[in-house]
Scaffold this motif. Structure first.
Motif, short mmCIF file in Angstrom:
data_model
loop_
_atom_site.label_atom_id
_atom_site.label_comp_id
_atom_site.label_asym_id
_atom_site.label_seq_id
_atom_site.Cartn_x
_atom_site.Cartn_y
_atom_site.Cartn_z
N ASP A 46 18.08 115.57 11.97
CA ASP A 46 18.08 114.11 12.09
C ASP A 46 19.48 113.53 11.96
O ASP A 46 20.44 114.20 11.59
CB ASP A 46 17.10 113.47 11.10
CG ASP A 46 17.43 113.84 9.67
OD1 ASP A 46 18.62 113.71 9.30
OD2 ASP A 46 16.53 114.29 8.93
N ASN A 79 21.65 113.96 8.84
CA ASN A 79 22.26 115.28 8.71
C ASN A 79 23.55 115.38 9.54
O ASN A 79 24.54 115.92 9.09
CB ASN A 79 21.29 116.37 9.20
CG ASN A 79 20.14 116.60 8.24
OD1 ASN A 79 19.06 116.97 8.65
ND2 ASN A 79 20.34 116.36 6.95
N ARG A 139 22.33 126.47 10.24
CA ARG A 139 21.44 125.50 9.58
C ARG A 139 20.82 124.61 10.64
O ARG A 139 21.30 124.52 11.76
CB ARG A 139 22.26 124.66 8.59
CG ARG A 139 22.98 125.52 7.57
CD ARG A 139 24.11 124.74 6.93
NE ARG A 139 23.59 123.61 6.18
CZ ARG A 139 24.33 122.54 5.86
NH1 ARG A 139 25.58 122.47 6.22
NH2 ARG A 139 23.79 121.57 5.15
N GLN A 140 19.77 123.93 10.25
CA GLN A 140 19.10 123.04 11.20
C GLN A 140 19.55 121.61 10.94
O GLN A 140 19.45 121.11 9.83
CB GLN A 140 17.59 123.13 11.01
CG GLN A 140 17.08 124.51 11.31
CD GLN A 140 15.85 124.45 12.18
OE1 GLN A 140 15.70 123.58 13.00
NE2 GLN A 140 14.97 125.38 12.00
N PHE A 141 20.02 120.99 11.99
CA PHE A 141 20.41 119.58 11.90
C PHE A 141 19.40 118.78 12.70
O PHE A 141 19.53 118.63 13.91
CB PHE A 141 21.83 119.40 12.42
CG PHE A 141 22.86 120.04 11.53
CD1 PHE A 141 23.52 119.30 10.56
CD2 PHE A 141 23.15 121.40 11.64
CE1 PHE A 141 24.45 119.89 9.73
CE2 PHE A 141 24.08 121.99 10.80
CZ PHE A 141 24.74 121.24 9.84
N GLN A 201 26.38 113.00 8.23
CA GLN A 201 26.91 113.54 6.97
C GLN A 201 27.89 114.69 7.26
O GLN A 201 28.95 114.79 6.66
CB GLN A 201 25.76 114.03 6.10
CG GLN A 201 26.20 114.39 4.68
CD GLN A 201 25.22 115.35 4.03
OE1 GLN A 201 24.06 115.46 4.44
NE2 GLN A 201 25.69 116.03 3.01
C1 LIG Z 1 19.07 116.99 6.21
O1 LIG Z 1 18.71 115.88 5.47
C2 LIG Z 1 17.64 116.13 4.57
C3 LIG Z 1 17.29 114.84 3.86
O2 LIG Z 1 17.95 113.76 4.40
C4 LIG Z 1 18.03 117.18 3.56
O3 LIG Z 1 16.95 117.49 2.74
C5 LIG Z 1 18.47 118.43 4.32
O4 LIG Z 1 18.96 119.40 3.42
C6 LIG Z 1 19.55 118.10 5.32
N1 LIG Z 1 19.86 119.27 6.10
C7 LIG Z 1 21.10 119.59 6.37
C8 LIG Z 1 21.24 120.80 7.24
O5 LIG Z 1 22.07 118.97 5.99
#
Ligand SMILES: *[C@@H]1O[C@H](CO)[C@@H](O)[C@H](O)[C@H]1NC(C)=O
Ligand SMILES: *[C@@H]1O[C@H](CO)[C@@H](O)[C@H](O)[C@H]1NC(C)=O
Ligand SMILES: *[C@@H]1O[C@H](CO)[C@@H](O)[C@H](O)[C@H]1NC(C)=O
Ligand SMILES: *[C@@H]1O[C@H](CO)[C@@H](O)[C@H](O)[C@H]1NC(C)=O
Length: 576
Positions: A356, A359, A352-354, A362
């Motif tokens: 920011d 992300n 997956r892309q992280f 979290q």
């Molecule tokens: C990253 O954050 C955005 C919104 O804050 C969200 O839409 C996206 O799914 C997130 N991506 C990951 C990989 O958690």
């Protein structure tokens, strides 16, 4: 007047210095002097000789058994594994001694050629097929060579699509090499073959590795009160030259030695640092084998077209050829490929892309991430703290680039730590109190499903015989297994070696050839364990950006995205 004064001052200083130097030469006969006098003298001496003097370096030619069999004897089982590993990385060496072989008879990438072989199914290539290129190497006189051992890299790529994959090179040991690639994207695909080193150059590197593990040397400062001395240190030192201080680690048996300072005891060691790199390691003739733009990381050209067009899969040919195309699984086919500049592991692992901070925080909420190793994993620490400023670096007042480092996000209960591995760490200056072996550090971790351990151990071992590396990894692997046993669910991630920019100087100490050999050992030793291997080797080889010891951010992003995707797989976040 003033002039005269300064002249006399100089003369006086000169005489004073001469006396001091004389005293030093004869220091042993002044041992009944009181301690203060000697301290003062030593302080002066260390000011006079401010810079460490490498002239006094020991030069010695070791043999294989000298350096590698220090420390605890491996068990019979360990010895068996060691023999297996060494056999598995055996490099075909030419019987020609390079110091007898003139340059004109060695491999010349300029005269060498490759050709894309016709596809199995006729003239067209389809997704899932295998592409094969045949390389024939020639010498500088344009004559075909009849033995193998050249170090080649093969890549299939498409700049338009941000796509790239590492090829598998097979040495036919007769001057021919096959480069094989799976076709993993449709559209254009271009073959790139690089000669990293000629076989003759590899022979030189092999000799350096076995005989000159002193070519990077280390030093330690010893200090007590006003007294201070610096001596040479290494994993092994010729024992007959001066008394040694033995810093062999009591838990692991990892050997480390310094020459004993003349005045001070072994327990006054203050720090450890890279001393420097020896010069004049090879003859002028051998130096010709390491010329940038001539025979060091130079492309080999195609005799015909170097690119193909890959069509969508045929209906009756959708099954991607797998095992059959890589007869030597130990030497690995591609573990992944780039598409649109994103790394895609072939085993289906979803990255997956992280992008920011939110992300990242979290994902890492409630996690403790421990990074151990060289600067290539410190890079991940820096990347993460840059990307997620909420994970704030805590100022431990550690030296720049050395560490240890720590970053904390108390709102999300995140702890991120970095610590370098033990000697032969080649950092500028590590305090003795901060010198730790990774296996001992792992033994000190409780572990839990909230604990992530990231390891990167390779770059600082390239100047030693491979046995030294095997021994180190054996200790680390045991500690990883103990950790996983007592705390199942602990996540362990291993970063492999990567390619780097090479010139003549770098080659003799850090060539990709050394790294390749260590990397194969690393993979074999962690194979089958419950750890994630992040393939930095192929991620740097398949990418279009130039090789660099510290890969550029675009590549680091892919690596860290993979790490984070392992910690926080897709499903988990859907449940949340
Ligand atoms: C990253 O954050 C955005 C919104 O804050 C969200 O839409 C996206 O799914 C997130 N991506 C990951 C990989 O958690
Ligand atoms: C290698 O070095 C060791 C220790 O110095 C010595 O005992 C041994 O005989 C040497 N072996 C060879 C083949 O020179
Ligand atoms: C260094 O110390 C270790 C551990 O105490 C010991 O086993 C080893 O024999 C010593 N080596 C030398 C060369 O003194
Ligand atoms: C992350 O950033 C890249 C460019 O840097 C962009 O192509 C990609 O779509 C972004 N991904 C997400 C999930 O935002």
């Amino acid at each position: 007047m003033c002039r005269n004064l300064s002249k006399y001052t100089l003369i006086f200083l000169f005489i004073a210095l001469s006396v001091i130097i004389f005293l030093f030469r004869n220091i042993n006969s002044f041992e009944n002097w009181n301690c203060h006098t000697i301290s003062a003298l030593y302080q002066l001496q260390s000011r006079i000789q401010t810079s460490f003097n490498p002239v006094s370096l020991p030069t010695f030619y070791q043999n294989r058994s000298f350096c590698s069999h220090l420390g605890q004897r491996p068990s019979a089982e360990d010895e068996l594994e060691e023999r297996y590993l060494l056999d598995s990385i055996l490099w075909p060496v030419s019987s020609h001694q390079p110091w007898h072989l003139p340059l004109r008879l060695t491999t010349d990438p300029g005269h060498s050629l490759f050709a894309i072989l016709p596809s199995k199914s006729g003239r067209k290539w389809h997704l899932g097929d295998q592409l094969e290129a045949l390389v024939q190497v020639h010498d500088f006189q344009g004559r075909p060579k009849h033995y193998g051992g050249d170090f080649l890299l093969a890549r299939l790529h498409s700049p338009e699509q941000g796509a790239g994959v590492a090829g598998t090179v097979l040495d036919h040991k007769n001057g021919f090499y096959s480069a094989k690639f799976p076709l993993l994207w449709t559209g254009s695909a271009q073959v790139e073959i690089t000669l990293v080193h000629s076989s003759e150059a590899v022979t030189v590197l092999q000799r350096l590795r076995e005989e000159r593990s002193d070519r990077v040397f280390f030093k330690s400062l010893f200090r007590l009160g006003f007294l201070s001395e610096t001596t040479v240190c290494n994993l092994c030192l010729p024992p007959d030259q001066q008394p040694l201080c033995n810093y062999t680690d009591l838990h692991t048996g990892e050997p480390w030695f310094c020459y004993k300072p003349k005045m001070l005891g072994c327990d006054t060691r203050v720090n450890h640092a890279k001393g420097g790199y020896l010069k004049h390691l090879i003859t002028n003739n051998e130096a010709l084998l390491f010329q940038s733009g001539v025979n060091l990381k130079v492309y080999i050209h195609a005799s015909g077209p170097d690119r193909i067009t890959v069509l969508p899969p045929l209906k009756d040919n959708v099954q991607i050829e797998s095992d059959t195309q890589y007869p030597e699984p130990a030497k690995i086919g591609p573990s992944g490929y780039y598409y649109e500049d994103r790394w895609k592991p072939v085993n289906g692992f979803q990255i997956r892309q992280f992008n920011d901070s939110a992300n990242v925080t979290q994902c890492l909420r409630n996690k403790m991430i421990y990074m151990y190793g060289d600067s290539t994993v410190r890079q991940w620490f820096e990347y993460l703290t840059d990307l997620a400023p909420d994970i704030k670096e805590f100022n431990l007042h550690s030296p720049k680039n050395v560490g240890p480092f720590m970053a904390v996000d108390s709102a999300h209960n995140i702890l991120l730590k970095y610590r370098c591995h033990g000697p032969p760490i080649r950092f500028t200056t590590v305090m003795s109190s901060e010198l730790r072996y990774i296996s001992n550090e792992l033994d000190g971790l409780t572990g839990s499903p909230n604990t992530v351990v990231v390891l990167s151990i390779w770059a600082h071992f390239s100047t030693f015989p491979v046995e030294v590396y095997i021994r180190r990894l054996r200790h680390v692997r045991r500690a990883v297994l103990r950790l996983l046993d007592r705390a199942p669910g602990t996540m362990v991630v291993v970063r492999t070696a990567n390619l780097q920019a090479l010139d003549q100087e770098v080659s003799l100490f850090n060539s990709d050839w050394f790294s390749l050999q260590l990397d194969q050992v690393l993979r074999a030793m962690f194979k089958g364990l419950n750890v994630l291997v992040i393939d930095a080797w192929q991620m740097t080889q398949a990418h279009h950006l130039p090789h660099a010891l510290h890969p550029p951010p675009a590549i680091v992003k892919n690596m860290v995205d993979m790490l984070l995707s392992y910690i926080c797989p897709e499903k988990k976040s859907h449940i949340k």
